[in-house]
Design a protein around this motif. Structure first.
Motif, PDB file in Angstrom:
ATOM      1  N   LEU A   1     -85.801 -12.873 -34.238  1.00 43.22           N
ATOM      2  CA  LEU A   1     -86.600 -13.674 -33.299  1.00 43.22           C
ATOM      3  C   LEU A   1     -85.766 -14.434 -32.265  1.00 43.22           C
ATOM      4  O   LEU A   1     -86.301 -14.869 -31.245  1.00 43.22           O
ATOM      5  CB  LEU A   1     -87.482 -14.668 -34.071  1.00 43.22           C
ATOM      6  N   CYS A   2     -84.460 -14.599 -32.511  1.00 40.27           N
ATOM      7  CA  CYS A   2     -83.676 -15.351 -31.527  1.00 40.27           C
ATOM      8  C   CYS A   2     -83.263 -14.425 -30.375  1.00 40.27           C
ATOM      9  O   CYS A   2     -83.028 -13.235 -30.573  1.00 40.27           O
ATOM     10  CB  CYS A   2     -82.445 -15.999 -32.165  1.00 40.27           C
ATOM     11  N   ASP A   3     -83.222 -14.975 -29.135  1.00 40.06           N
ATOM     12  CA  ASP A   3     -82.921 -14.162 -27.953  1.00 40.06           C
ATOM     13  C   ASP A   3     -81.425 -14.014 -27.738  1.00 40.06           C
ATOM     14  O   ASP A   3     -80.962 -13.032 -27.174  1.00 40.06           O
ATOM     15  CB  ASP A   3     -83.561 -14.783 -26.703  1.00 40.06           C
ATOM     16  N   GLU A   4     -80.661 -15.013 -28.153  1.00 36.19           N
ATOM     17  CA  GLU A   4     -79.219 -15.004 -27.889  1.00 36.19           C
ATOM     18  C   GLU A   4     -78.467 -14.418 -29.092  1.00 36.19           C
ATOM     19  O   GLU A   4     -79.060 -14.024 -30.078  1.00 36.19           O
ATOM     20  CB  GLU A   4     -78.729 -16.448 -27.634  1.00 36.19           C
ATOM     21  N   ASP A   5     -77.140 -14.424 -29.013  1.00 40.32           N
ATOM     22  CA  ASP A   5     -76.326 -13.979 -30.141  1.00 40.32           C
ATOM     23  C   ASP A   5     -75.955 -15.135 -31.059  1.00 40.32           C
ATOM     24  O   ASP A   5     -75.100 -14.995 -31.927  1.00 40.32           O
ATOM     25  CB  ASP A   5     -75.046 -13.286 -29.628  1.00 40.32           C
ATOM     26  N   PHE A   6     -76.602 -16.292 -30.820  1.00 38.35           N
ATOM     27  CA  PHE A   6     -76.376 -17.461 -31.678  1.00 38.35           C
ATOM     28  C   PHE A   6     -77.705 -17.900 -32.279  1.00 38.35           C
ATOM     29  O   PHE A   6     -78.726 -17.924 -31.593  1.00 38.35           O
ATOM     30  CB  PHE A   6     -75.753 -18.611 -30.874  1.00 38.35           C
TER      31      PHE A   6
ATOM     32  N   ASP B   1     -84.129 -21.983 -34.712  1.00 38.81           N
ATOM     33  CA  ASP B   1     -84.462 -20.575 -34.960  1.00 38.81           C
ATOM     34  C   ASP B   1     -84.702 -20.280 -36.439  1.00 38.81           C
ATOM     35  O   ASP B   1     -85.259 -19.231 -36.784  1.00 38.81           O
ATOM     36  CB  ASP B   1     -83.324 -19.664 -34.465  1.00 38.81           C
ATOM     37  N   LEU B   2     -84.257 -21.187 -37.317  1.00 41.10           N
ATOM     38  CA  LEU B   2     -84.393 -20.960 -38.758  1.00 41.10           C
ATOM     39  C   LEU B   2     -85.816 -21.226 -39.253  1.00 41.10           C
ATOM     40  O   LEU B   2     -86.204 -20.749 -40.319  1.00 41.10           O
ATOM     41  CB  LEU B   2     -83.413 -21.855 -39.536  1.00 41.10           C
ATOM     42  N   HIS B   3     -86.570 -22.013 -38.490  1.00 45.16           N
ATOM     43  CA  HIS B   3     -87.967 -22.335 -38.837  1.00 45.16           C
ATOM     44  C   HIS B   3     -88.075 -22.896 -40.256  1.00 45.16           C
ATOM     45  O   HIS B   3     -88.884 -22.439 -41.055  1.00 45.16           O
ATOM     46  CB  HIS B   3     -88.861 -21.096 -38.690  1.00 45.16           C
ATOM     47  N   LEU B   4     -87.248 -23.895 -40.543  1.00 45.70           N
ATOM     48  CA  LEU B   4     -87.298 -24.504 -41.875  1.00 45.70           C
ATOM     49  C   LEU B   4     -88.116 -25.792 -41.896  1.00 45.70           C
ATOM     50  O   LEU B   4     -88.284 -26.383 -42.953  1.00 45.70           O
ATOM     51  CB  LEU B   4     -85.876 -24.807 -42.376  1.00 45.70           C
ATOM     52  N   GLY B   5     -88.626 -26.182 -40.748  1.00 46.63           N
ATOM     53  CA  GLY B   5     -89.341 -27.462 -40.712  1.00 46.63           C
ATOM     54  C   GLY B   5     -90.805 -27.352 -40.392  1.00 46.63           C
ATOM     55  O   GLY B   5     -91.365 -28.138 -39.652  1.00 46.63           O
ATOM     56  N   GLY B   6     -91.467 -26.300 -40.939  1.00 45.02           N
ATOM     57  CA  GLY B   6     -92.896 -26.121 -40.677  1.00 45.02           C
ATOM     58  C   GLY B   6     -93.121 -25.407 -39.368  1.00 45.02           C
ATOM     59  O   GLY B   6     -92.270 -24.719 -38.850  1.00 45.02           O
ATOM     60  N   GLY B   7     -94.302 -25.575 -38.777  1.00 44.11           N
ATOM     61  CA  GLY B   7     -94.634 -24.897 -37.520  1.00 44.11           C
ATOM     62  C   GLY B   7     -95.124 -23.500 -37.794  1.00 44.11           C
ATOM     63  O   GLY B   7     -95.547 -23.161 -38.889  1.00 44.11           O
TER      64      GLY B   7
ATOM     65  N   GLU C   1     -81.484 -14.770 -47.370  1.00 49.09           N
ATOM     66  CA  GLU C   1     -81.523 -13.458 -46.703  1.00 49.09           C
ATOM     67  C   GLU C   1     -82.777 -13.328 -45.834  1.00 49.09           C
ATOM     68  O   GLU C   1     -82.707 -12.882 -44.690  1.00 49.09           O
ATOM     69  CB  GLU C   1     -81.497 -12.325 -47.742  1.00 49.09           C
ATOM     70  N   ASN C   2     -83.929 -13.732 -46.384  1.00 47.53           N
ATOM     71  CA  ASN C   2     -85.195 -13.629 -45.638  1.00 47.53           C
ATOM     72  C   ASN C   2     -85.187 -14.523 -44.407  1.00 47.53           C
ATOM     73  O   ASN C   2     -85.610 -14.113 -43.319  1.00 47.53           O
ATOM     74  CB  ASN C   2     -86.385 -13.991 -46.543  1.00 47.53           C
ATOM     75  N   ILE C   3     -84.688 -15.761 -44.564  1.00 43.03           N
ATOM     76  CA  ILE C   3     -84.635 -16.711 -43.451  1.00 43.03           C
ATOM     77  C   ILE C   3     -83.762 -16.152 -42.323  1.00 43.03           C
ATOM     78  O   ILE C   3     -84.137 -16.187 -41.145  1.00 43.03           O
ATOM     79  CB  ILE C   3     -84.086 -18.088 -43.931  1.00 43.03           C
ATOM     80  N   LEU C   4     -82.600 -15.625 -42.692  1.00 46.83           N
ATOM     81  CA  LEU C   4     -81.660 -15.108 -41.686  1.00 46.83           C
ATOM     82  C   LEU C   4     -82.179 -13.837 -41.023  1.00 46.83           C
ATOM     83  O   LEU C   4     -81.972 -13.627 -39.827  1.00 46.83           O
ATOM     84  CB  LEU C   4     -80.292 -14.861 -42.315  1.00 46.83           C
ATOM     85  N   GLU C   5     -82.853 -12.995 -41.788  1.00 49.41           N
ATOM     86  CA  GLU C   5     -83.397 -11.762 -41.190  1.00 49.41           C
ATOM     87  C   GLU C   5     -84.462 -12.105 -40.151  1.00 49.41           C
ATOM     88  O   GLU C   5     -84.489 -11.543 -39.058  1.00 49.41           O
ATOM     89  CB  GLU C   5     -83.966 -10.848 -42.278  1.00 49.41           C
ATOM     90  N   ARG C   6     -85.330 -13.077 -40.484  1.00 50.01           N
ATOM     91  CA  ARG C   6     -86.357 -13.499 -39.510  1.00 50.01           C
ATOM     92  C   ARG C   6     -85.708 -14.120 -38.279  1.00 50.01           C
ATOM     93  O   ARG C   6     -86.048 -13.792 -37.146  1.00 50.01           O
ATOM     94  CB  ARG C   6     -87.301 -14.521 -40.161  1.00 50.01           C
TER      95      ARG C   6
ATOM     96  N   ALA D   1     -77.086 -25.079 -37.193  1.00 47.98           N
ATOM     97  CA  ALA D   1     -77.841 -24.207 -38.103  1.00 47.98           C
ATOM     98  C   ALA D   1     -77.219 -24.236 -39.496  1.00 47.98           C
ATOM     99  O   ALA D   1     -77.934 -24.297 -40.505  1.00 47.98           O
ATOM    100  CB  ALA D   1     -77.859 -22.786 -37.559  1.00 47.98           C
ATOM    101  N   ILE D   2     -75.875 -24.216 -39.562  1.00 46.24           N
ATOM    102  CA  ILE D   2     -75.186 -24.264 -40.864  1.00 46.24           C
ATOM    103  C   ILE D   2     -75.507 -25.574 -41.579  1.00 46.24           C
ATOM    104  O   ILE D   2     -75.824 -25.590 -42.779  1.00 46.24           O
ATOM    105  CB  ILE D   2     -73.657 -24.084 -40.690  1.00 46.24           C
ATOM    106  N   GLU D   3     -75.461 -26.662 -40.812  1.00 49.61           N
ATOM    107  CA  GLU D   3     -75.761 -27.984 -41.394  1.00 49.61           C
ATOM    108  C   GLU D   3     -77.197 -28.027 -41.920  1.00 49.61           C
ATOM    109  O   GLU D   3     -77.468 -28.571 -42.997  1.00 49.61           O
ATOM    110  CB  GLU D   3     -75.561 -29.049 -40.310  1.00 49.61           C
ATOM    111  N   ARG D   4     -78.118 -27.411 -41.152  1.00 52.31           N
ATOM    112  CA  ARG D   4     -79.531 -27.394 -41.556  1.00 52.31           C
ATOM    113  C   ARG D   4     -79.692 -26.596 -42.860  1.00 52.31           C
ATOM    114  O   ARG D   4     -80.413 -27.004 -43.770  1.00 52.31           O
ATOM    115  CB  ARG D   4     -80.364 -26.766 -40.431  1.00 52.31           C
ATOM    116  N   LEU D   5     -79.012 -25.464 -42.951  1.00 51.37           N
ATOM    117  CA  LEU D   5     -79.100 -24.632 -44.160  1.00 51.37           C
ATOM    118  C   LEU D   5     -78.478 -25.341 -45.363  1.00 51.37           C
ATOM    119  O   LEU D   5     -79.003 -25.271 -46.477  1.00 51.37           O
ATOM    120  CB  LEU D   5     -78.394 -23.287 -43.940  1.00 51.37           C
ATOM    121  N   GLN D   6     -77.356 -26.044 -45.129  1.00 53.75           N
ATOM    122  CA  GLN D   6     -76.690 -26.728 -46.240  1.00 53.75           C
ATOM    123  C   GLN D   6     -77.499 -27.916 -46.768  1.00 53.75           C
ATOM    124  O   GLN D   6     -77.311 -28.326 -47.913  1.00 53.75           O
ATOM    125  CB  GLN D   6     -75.288 -27.179 -45.807  1.00 53.75           C
TER     126      GLN D   6
END
Length: 461
Positions: A368-373, A378-384, A359-364, A342-347
């Protein structure tokens, strides 16, 4: 309390005497100099906590002294005394590093304000913040953010107007707050106003206040933003959105350090520092004629550029951790961590909306994620599917087969309408599961954390 000292530099004995009497009455020990040579010797010998200098001196000028102080005794704030109405000289002195300026004939209340502000710079808390690279509000370890923190600390020691440029969501208001918090006005108010959010017909009243009965609807006296910020800082965000007529009045208020409330005949003095910002290209707007050149010249004494998030990708992990901790506190949930993926995807993401978008991406993702990771998916940065879609808009089985609520006729408050549908769907799911939140979340097709988030957001706890 530390013994306070000041140096007065002026070749006119009468003005030296006036300034000396005023400062002595304030409990300040004064030294005086008729020229630059004497001034430099006294500065090296006594290291005063303030220097007041006239512009025209027998062996040079006040700006020469400002430059010398910047190099040899940078902890001594210097204020320049300028000829009446000579704004060019005043601005030149601020650009050179002067703390502030005062115009002749010297108004003693204004002089006392200036002296009190300057002497606050020698207080321990301001000295400490000037020496340590404390992140404060500006988190990050990248060279760009360290440079920005260093610049804000230096600018906090001045009263010069600062124009903060940068993309939308990059943190311009945080920079303004840091300048305020680290300077001598830290105990005064910090008033932030979005110039684009005030209707033009209300603008003069919002900025300068009004007298009761001055227009229809003026049922009581109003102070206005300038007077609310008295003794502190006024931050004009999106200053490019000001209409031309208001730009003229704003320029006058800044130059005269006074405002005239709507319906009043008298001007009221104000002691404020003005910081401004916009994500638009202000020099371009000046060229087009939609922003006054004289106002731009006045607010842009010093420009401070805030870097976009994509230029400091190494700060993303630290920022994300801080944001996720805050979200967890707000919604009383266990914090979530980002996976390396996830960090690599954000960077690698471009962040057109900068820190606000992060902030908005992380709040969503958090809701929406079920686990603590939080993983890259889960970032939904690639469409969909659009992440963060309200419960009312989802097609998940809620255990009901009712038709959607009819859309009312005419103008509607869409946010409120959707929230109402969302509230009803959550209430039904909770009732059907006897207020078992885990079961209700499953029934609604969302995570338990997402339900907790929505209950808090909708005030349903």
């Amino acid at each position: 309390m530390t013994h306070q000292t000041a140096l007065i530099v002026d070749d006119e004995p009468d003005i030296r005497d006036l300034l000396e009497i005023t400062l002595t009455r304030m409990g300040i020990t004064t030294y005086t100099a008729p020229d630059l040579t004497t001034a430099r010797a006294l500065l090296e010998q006594h290291k005063p906590q303030l220097c007041l200098t006239d512009m025209n001196l027998p062996d040079g000028n006040g700006i020469d002294l400002v430059h010398w102080i910047q190099q040899h005794t940078p902890c001594t704030p210097v204020a320049v005394i300028t000829a009446y109405g000579n704004m060019d000289t005043a601005i030149e002195s601020l650009k050179a590093g002067a703390f502030d300026f005062v115009s002749k004939p010297v108004e003693l209340p204004r002089l006392r304000e200036l002296v009190n502000s300057a002497l606050k710079l020698s207080e321990p808390k301001i000295q400490d913040s000037a020496e340590a690279d404390e992140p404060g509000l500006l988190l990050g370890e990248s060279p760009q953010i360290r440079k920005l923190r260093n610049q804000t600390r230096k600018l906090a020691r001045s009263q010069a107007p600062v124009f903060i440029s940068g993309e939308s969501g990059s943190g311009k208001e945080l920079v303004a707050r840091m300048i305020h918090m680290q300077g001598p006005r830290a105990d005064g108010p910090f008033i932030a106003v979005n110039c684009g959010a005030i209707p033009s017909e209300l603008m003069e009243s919002e900025f300068f206040g009004h007298k009761k009965g001055s227009f229809t609807g003026a049922v009581e006296n109003k102070e206005g933003l300038f007077r609310s910020a008295n003794g502190g800082t006024l931050f004009l965000d999106e200053v490019a959105d000001l209409p031309l007529a208001m730009q003229v009045k704003l320029l006058r208020a800044i130059q005269e350090k006074a405002v005239r409330p709507v319906g009043d005949t008298k001007e009221v003095p104000v002691d404020i520092r003005v910081l401004s910002a916009t994500h638009k290209n202000l020099p371009e707007l000046v060229q087009e004629g939609s922003f006054r050149q004289d106002l731009f010249y006045r607010i842009n004494v010093i420009e401070l550029a805030v870097p976009p998030l994509r230029e400091r990708a190494e700060d993303i992990s630290l920022l994300a951790d801080h944001i996720l901790q805050r979200i967890a506190r707000e919604y009383e949930c266990a914090p979530a961590k980002l996976t390396p993926g996830a960090i690599e995807r954000l960077q690698g993401y471009d962040f057109p909306g900068n820190v606000r978008e992060l902030e908005n991406i992380l709040e969503r993702a958090f809701t929406l994620c079920d686990e603590d990771f939080i993983d890259a998916a889960d970032l939904h940065l690639g469409g969909g599917a659009i992440p963060g879609t309200p419960v009312s808009e989802r097609s998940s089985d809620t255990g009901t087969s009712e038709a959607p609520a009819p859309v009312p006729e005419g103008e509607i408050d869409l946010e409120g309408f959707l929230e109402n549908i969302e509230r009803q769907a959550i209430e039904k799911a909770l009732e059907a599961t006897r207020w078992n939140k885990t079961a209700a979340a499953k029934r609604l097709g969302i995570s338990f954390r997402a339900l907790r988030y929505r209950l808090k957001k909708l005030g349903m706890e």
